[in-house]
Design a protein around this motif. Structure first.
Motif, PDB file in Angstrom:
ATOM      1  N   GLY A   8       0.845  -1.188   0.000  1.00  0.00           N
ATOM      2  CA  GLY A   8       0.000   0.000   0.000  1.00  0.00           C
ATOM      3  C   GLY A   8       0.880   1.237   0.000  1.00  0.00           C
ATOM      4  O   GLY A   8       1.397   1.636   1.046  1.00  0.00           O
ATOM      5  N   CYS A   9       1.088   1.824  -1.185  1.00  0.00           N
ATOM      6  CA  CYS A   9       2.059   2.915  -1.342  1.00  0.00           C
ATOM      7  C   CYS A   9       1.398   4.189  -1.834  1.00  0.00           C
ATOM      8  O   CYS A   9       1.939   4.906  -2.671  1.00  0.00           O
ATOM      9  N   GLY A  10       0.209   4.461  -1.304  1.00  0.00           N
ATOM     10  CA  GLY A  10      -0.525   5.655  -1.706  1.00  0.00           C
ATOM     11  C   GLY A  10      -0.072   6.888  -0.948  1.00  0.00           C
ATOM     12  O   GLY A  10       1.110   7.062  -0.657  1.00  0.00           O
ATOM     13  N   TYR A  28      10.861  -3.510  -0.131  1.00  0.00           N
ATOM     14  CA  TYR A  28      10.180  -4.197  -1.221  1.00  0.00           C
ATOM     15  C   TYR A  28       8.736  -3.701  -1.221  1.00  0.00           C
ATOM     16  O   TYR A  28       8.002  -3.922  -0.252  1.00  0.00           O
ATOM     17  N   ALA A  29       8.330  -3.016  -2.296  1.00  0.00           N
ATOM     18  CA  ALA A  29       7.057  -2.306  -2.289  1.00  0.00           C
ATOM     19  C   ALA A  29       6.051  -2.943  -3.237  1.00  0.00           C
ATOM     20  O   ALA A  29       6.395  -3.372  -4.339  1.00  0.00           O
ATOM     21  N   GLN A  34       0.398   1.230 -10.704  1.00  0.00           N
ATOM     22  CA  GLN A  34       1.747   1.291 -11.273  1.00  0.00           C
ATOM     23  C   GLN A  34       2.373   2.670 -11.072  1.00  0.00           C
ATOM     24  O   GLN A  34       3.593   2.785 -10.930  1.00  0.00           O
ATOM     25  N   ASP A  35       1.542   3.706 -11.037  1.00  0.00           N
ATOM     26  CA  ASP A  35       2.064   5.050 -10.787  1.00  0.00           C
ATOM     27  C   ASP A  35       2.649   5.145  -9.382  1.00  0.00           C
ATOM     28  O   ASP A  35       3.721   5.730  -9.185  1.00  0.00           O
ATOM     29  N   ILE A  46      12.198  -1.442  -4.176  1.00  0.00           N
ATOM     30  CA  ILE A  46      12.206  -2.483  -5.199  1.00  0.00           C
ATOM     31  C   ILE A  46      10.766  -2.916  -5.434  1.00  0.00           C
ATOM     32  O   ILE A  46      10.152  -3.550  -4.568  1.00  0.00           O
ATOM     33  N   PRO A  47      10.174  -2.590  -6.578  1.00  0.00           N
ATOM     34  CA  PRO A  47       8.767  -2.935  -6.836  1.00  0.00           C
ATOM     35  C   PRO A  47       8.563  -4.448  -6.890  1.00  0.00           C
ATOM     36  O   PRO A  47       9.425  -5.186  -7.372  1.00  0.00           O
TER      37      PRO A  47
END
Length: 286
Positions: A8-10, A28-29, A34-35, A46-47
């Motif tokens: 959750g990278c909002g 590690y995200a 994708q944005d 690191i996606p």
């Protein structure tokens, strides 16, 4: 614990990622957007293609997700976080959910040898970006020394409040009071203006007197200028949180007449299509 998965990278999550990386953690995200992942990658993360993959490489997982059902699915699904983690790993759920769900997740984690903490946040995206969040922690105090360095890398004030679910209880009570104060400000400023005292003058009086409050400090410009498109914390998220508060009060058989009134006011704002606006947009619904 140098390897951390962030799920959750909002608005909040990207700030967590930034400060974890700045404090020397390998991140590690995962996010369905994708944005959002691209932003985290630019920060040095690191996606990962799934929550499972983000957790599989981590010693500790932080989740920042919209609500109880998605947290449950991400943690306990067939390819969920709990199944990916090694025994004695940690999960810090920084979502705002209900205490009952937090307790259920804690029990499920414990059965797999994983240490689960509910760690909801206050401070908004600005606090997440600055690393100055207030963190409300529920869980086993025996392992607090293990997770404290991680918490201190993203937050300023850390409260261990009791057993599993306690962090969520504190967060829901906190947000109900914010919602109640916001609605109250909307009413008194409208009455004062109708009676000939400007909003700005009345707000100065309030902040100088016994009614001084941080809600007016944080959301004051939106409330006074009606700039509700400037979203500090969305109305739909506040509406979710205060309804979780109401459900918690009902679960513990505690009357909450003010809580019910505030829920009704925010529901009215939701029906008016204001969910994507700032939570202070409730002031225009009173």
């Amino acid at each position: 614990m140098k390897n951390i998965g962030v799920i959750g990278c909002g608005a909040m999550g990207k700030g967590l990622v930034k400060n974890l990386i700045n404090n020397g953690y390998k991140v590690y995200a995962y996010d369905p957007s994708q944005d959002a992942l691209a932003i985290c990658e630019a920060l040095g993360a690191i996606p990962q293609p799934s929550p499972f993959e983000a957790a599989r490489q981590a010693d500790l997982v932080i989740s920042s997700l919209p609500g109880p059902s998605i947290v449950r699915d991400v943690m306990m699904g067939g390819s969920g976080v709990f199944s990916a983690l090694k025994p004695h790993s940690f999960v810090l759920d920084m979502s705002t959910i209900d205490p009952k769900t937090a307790q259920e997740l804690n029990q499920a984690a414990k059965e797999q040898g994983i240490h689960f903490y509910d760690c909801p946040l206050s401070g908004g995206p600005k606090g997440a970006d600055a690393g100055t969040l207030t963190i409300m922690v529920g869980g086993d105090d025996r392992y607090l020394p293990d997770i404290r360095p991680v918490l201190e890398s993203i937050g300023k004030d850390i409260f261990l409040l009791g057993p599993s679910g306690s962090g969520q209880v504190a967060k829901l009570c906190h947000n109900m009071l914010v919602a109640l104060t916001t609605a109250g400000l909307g009413e008194v400023l409208a009455v004062g203006e109708k009676a000939g005292v400007s909003r700005s003058q009345l707000s100065e009086v309030i902040q100088s007197g016994s009614a001084h409050n941080r809600v007016l400090t944080v959301f004051g410009e939106n409330i006074l200028q009606h700039t509700y498109e400037n979203v500090l914390f969305s109305l739909e998220h506040m509406n979710k949180d205060i309804h979780l508060y109401k459900e918690t009060a009902e679960f513990y058989s505690e009357d909450s007449p003010l809580g019910q009134l505030v829920c009704d006011i925010y529901e009215k704002a939701m029906e008016q299509g204001k969910g994507k606006l700032d939570s202070s947009a409730v002031c225009g619904s009173i």
